[in-house]
Design an enzyme around this catalytic site. Structure first.
Site, PDB file in Angstrom:
ATOM      1  N   GLY A 194      -7.813 -76.509  -3.309  1.00  0.00           N
ATOM      2  CA  GLY A 194      -8.779 -77.531  -3.673  1.00  0.00           C
ATOM      3  C   GLY A 194      -8.356 -78.909  -3.196  1.00  0.00           C
ATOM      4  N   SER A 195      -8.719 -79.915  -3.955  1.00  0.00           N
ATOM      5  CA  SER A 195      -8.488 -81.301  -3.552  1.00  0.00           C
ATOM      6  C   SER A 195      -7.121 -81.799  -4.010  1.00  0.00           C
ATOM      7  CB  SER A 195      -9.570 -82.199  -4.152  1.00  0.00           C
ATOM      8  OG  SER A 195      -9.420 -82.271  -5.562  1.00  0.00           O
ATOM      9  N   GLU A 219      -2.701 -75.647  -1.858  1.00  0.00           N
ATOM     10  CA  GLU A 219      -3.329 -75.822  -0.541  1.00  0.00           C
ATOM     11  C   GLU A 219      -4.459 -76.814  -0.741  1.00  0.00           C
ATOM     12  OE1 GLU A 219      -5.462 -76.260   2.231  1.00  0.00           O
ATOM     13  OE2 GLU A 219      -6.428 -74.338   1.847  1.00  0.00           O
ATOM     14  N   VAL A 226      -7.068 -82.976  -7.857  1.00  0.00           N
ATOM     15  CA  VAL A 226      -6.976 -81.898  -8.836  1.00  0.00           C
ATOM     16  C   VAL A 226      -5.615 -81.212  -8.730  1.00  0.00           C
ATOM     17  CG1 VAL A 226      -7.980 -79.718  -9.619  1.00  0.00           C
ATOM     18  CG2 VAL A 226      -9.470 -81.566  -8.819  1.00  0.00           C
ATOM     19  N   GLY A 227      -5.093 -81.102  -7.514  1.00  0.00           N
ATOM     20  CA  GLY A 227      -3.781 -80.500  -7.324  1.00  0.00           C
ATOM     21  C   GLY A 227      -2.694 -81.233  -8.084  1.00  0.00           C
TER      22      GLY A 227
END
Length: 593
Positions: A273-274, A295, A277-278
């Site tokens: 994801g982004s 990733e 958010v990571g």
């Protein structure tokens, strides 16, 4: 010759037998998957609707699903509460304890059943992906079917080999020991995956987790829950066919709190994801100190040197930039072209892009589909406008067709922009859309500097008529994936790890590294010639330690690691002498004093 002749005959006979064995079809049972929901929806006429704002969905505890290319309503799924998520994890943990004892033969049969179903139902799988995310059937086949089949085939061929104990050298001081690394299941893997490839993004972590003996709970994107829940039925049917326990693979739906609850309950997290958010997932995982693989997307550089076949590379470049209207995985978003061929390259891609048509992917033969996310076209337009205000120019745009009135905002025209530079947001922020910004460069050193001028570091592609030159350029780019005279071919080589650096994340999935990342890596040492030779503490350093204990250690170190053979032999004599001497303990000498 008389000695080698029988060996050649045996080798030839073995090769013939292997070939004949390959002609025997494997005994792979077929599975039945209930497709009534996805087929019935396809045959029903429903009104075009707009999905309510996300905050309303969260308040209603429903994940609303719709076709982004038509805005046709598909239904809804529950947004699971933290308590419900934790219960799913508990059930998955019980199932894992059973599955951990399964044989590799049983696990391979599970993979073969899946592979058999995928090959026979390619159209169904691609149609479901297309309806839920807006991608074309061709893009779904490339990114969903082929990549997943390649991963399954690699696991069938090599998976067991890389999960078996791996023996290592024991070093000089432990020659009498055997050293090995064992790979045990971690337990319950948690995966939070993105919407861009709903089939592969579920199967990719699931295959590695299950084959390595784990269970897995997958939180699918709220933008691809309809397809994700159908794909889960395929997995469940295959698991049942091999007698695997229920709840070994769970797919859950929901929003942020659902994902947060998952992170706090599992033994490892895989996130696609982004970057924003990571980072939140890392903070939550830190409370339990569980491993995380991230990733987080990229801003891949696509570098074109002056000694290439321009038309050939132009077609690859357009595919890399415009693949399914931002549905591409690890897409190229920055194009650097050598000054000498800049004009001819721009002309070539302009001609191609003008021939590209976008529209509802199941309503006609379109080259490009819809944008999955609502309001994403506004972001893309903002990036383009910022570039235009700073001197860039649009030289080509593709066409639309058969777009419903309610779905106009779900499409963005494929766009080629020239005269760009790194002051523009378009060259710094991840666009995830069908935009192709092209910038000139004059030297290899300059393009390396430009490519590294990014907070992302997922991948790069370098094209040159001189392969050595392309490899030298790629080796200097700080990223996790590099393709020489090709784009994104790495991902089809499932023996290779996939992942990035910087804001593109860390950790790897795919390949040996990704498979073993689902394991508890345990170092094991045992006696090589047990019970004949056992570890025994030398007398000088047994308790109570002898007066010459440290002298013994000094000599022992030199025997084992000295650089001069004569010094080592001399030290060996000292060691043997001290082993045969009867020295009083050092503390006894101190008491006598």
């Amino acid at each position: 010759m008389a000695f080698w002749w029988p060996l050649l005959v045996l080798a030839f006979a073995y090769a013939i037998c292997r070939f004949l064995f390959m002609l025997i079809p494997p005994n792979v049972p077929s599975i039945d998957v209930d497709v009534s929901e996805v087929l019935e929806d396809a045959n029903q006429t429903q009104d075009f609707i707009y999905i309510p704002p996300r905050r309303t969905q969260q308040a209603d505890r429903k994940v609303q699903c719709y076709e982004p290319a038509t805005m046709k309503y598909l239904g809804y799924y529950p947004a699971l509460t933290p308590a419900e998520v934790k219960e799913r994890v508990v059930q998955a943990r019980k199932a894992q304890k059973i599955w951990a004892k399964s044989s590799f033969k049983q696990r391979r049969q599970f993979l073969r059943i899946l592979l058999n179903y995928i090959i026979k139902h390619q159209q169904l799988i691609c149609e479901v992906s297309s309806r839920d995310t807006g991608k074309t059937m061709v893009d779904a086949s490339l990114g969903e079917i082929m990549t997943t089949c390649e991963k399954i085939t690699w696991l069938l061929s090599e998976g067991e080999r890389w999960l078996k104990p791996e023996y290592r050298s024991s070093g000089r001081s432990m020659l009498h020991k055997k050293s090995k690394v064992e790979f045990h299941p971690l337990g319950v893997i948690g995966a939070i995956v993105s919407w861009n490839y709903p089939f592969h993004n579920i199967f990719n972590p699931m295959l590695a987790a299950v084959f390595s003996g784990n269970s897995i709970v997958i939180k699918v994107s709220e933008h691809a829950s309809w397809s994700g829940c159908f794909y889960h039925q395929i997995i469940q049917s295959a698991l049942a066919a091999v007698g695997a326990p229920e709840n070994l693979v769970e797919v859950i739906t929901g929003f942020a709190e659902t994902g947060e609850a998952l992170v706090s309950s599992v033994d490892k997290v895989i996130f696609v994801g982004s970057p924003g958010v990571g980072k939140m997932i890392m903070r939550n995982a830190a409370d339990k100190l569980i491993p995380v693989t991230l990733e987080l997307g990229g801003k891949d550089a696509f570098i074109v040197c002056e000694d290439v076949d321009v038309d050939h590379v132009a077609h690859i470049a357009v595919r890399a930039a415009l693949q399914s209207s931002g549905q591409n995985c690890a897409g190229a978003e920055r194009f650097y072209v050598r000054r000498e061929i800049y004009s001819s390259f721009v002309s070539a891609v302009t001609k191609i892009v003008k021939s590209v048509s976008a529209g509802p992917p199941l309503a006609g033969k379109y080259d490009m589909g819809a944008i999955c996310l609502q309001e994403h076209s506004e972001k893309l337009e903002s990036l383009v406008n910022d570039a235009l205000e700073k001197g860039a120019e649009i030289v080509a745009r593709g066409s639309f067709g058969n777009i419903g009135e309610g779905a106009v905002d779900q499409f963005f025209p494929p766009t080629v922009i020239v005269d760009v530079n790194h002051t523009m947001k378009l060259m710094q922020e991840e666009a995830f859309g069908p935009i192709m910004p092209i910038m000139k460069f004059s030297t290899d050193e300059e393009v390396v500097k430009l490519a590294n001028d990014s907070k992302y570091g997922l991948g790069c592609a370098v094209f040159s008529g001189n392969q050595h030159r392309a490899k030298v350029i790629a080796s200097q780019i700080h990223c996790g994936v590099a393709a020489i005279n090709d784009f994104a071919s790495n991902y089809m080589c499932q023996s290779l790890p996939f992942g990035g650096v910087k804001h593109s994340g860390f950790g790897r999935f795919a390949g040996v590294e990704g498979l073993r990342a689902c394991c508890l890596v345990k170092s094991v040492v045992e006696d090589r010639w047990w019970p004949f030779i056992k570890t025994k503490i030398p007398k000088p350093i047994q308790y109570p330690v002898a007066e010459n204990g440290f002298e013994f250690q000094e000599s022992l170190v030199e025997v084992l690691y000295g650089l001069n053979i004569w010094d080592r032999l001399r030290a060996l004599v000292n060691v043997l002498k001290m082993l045969t001497e009867q020295n009083p303990p050092a503390n006894s000498m101190r008491r006598n004093d």
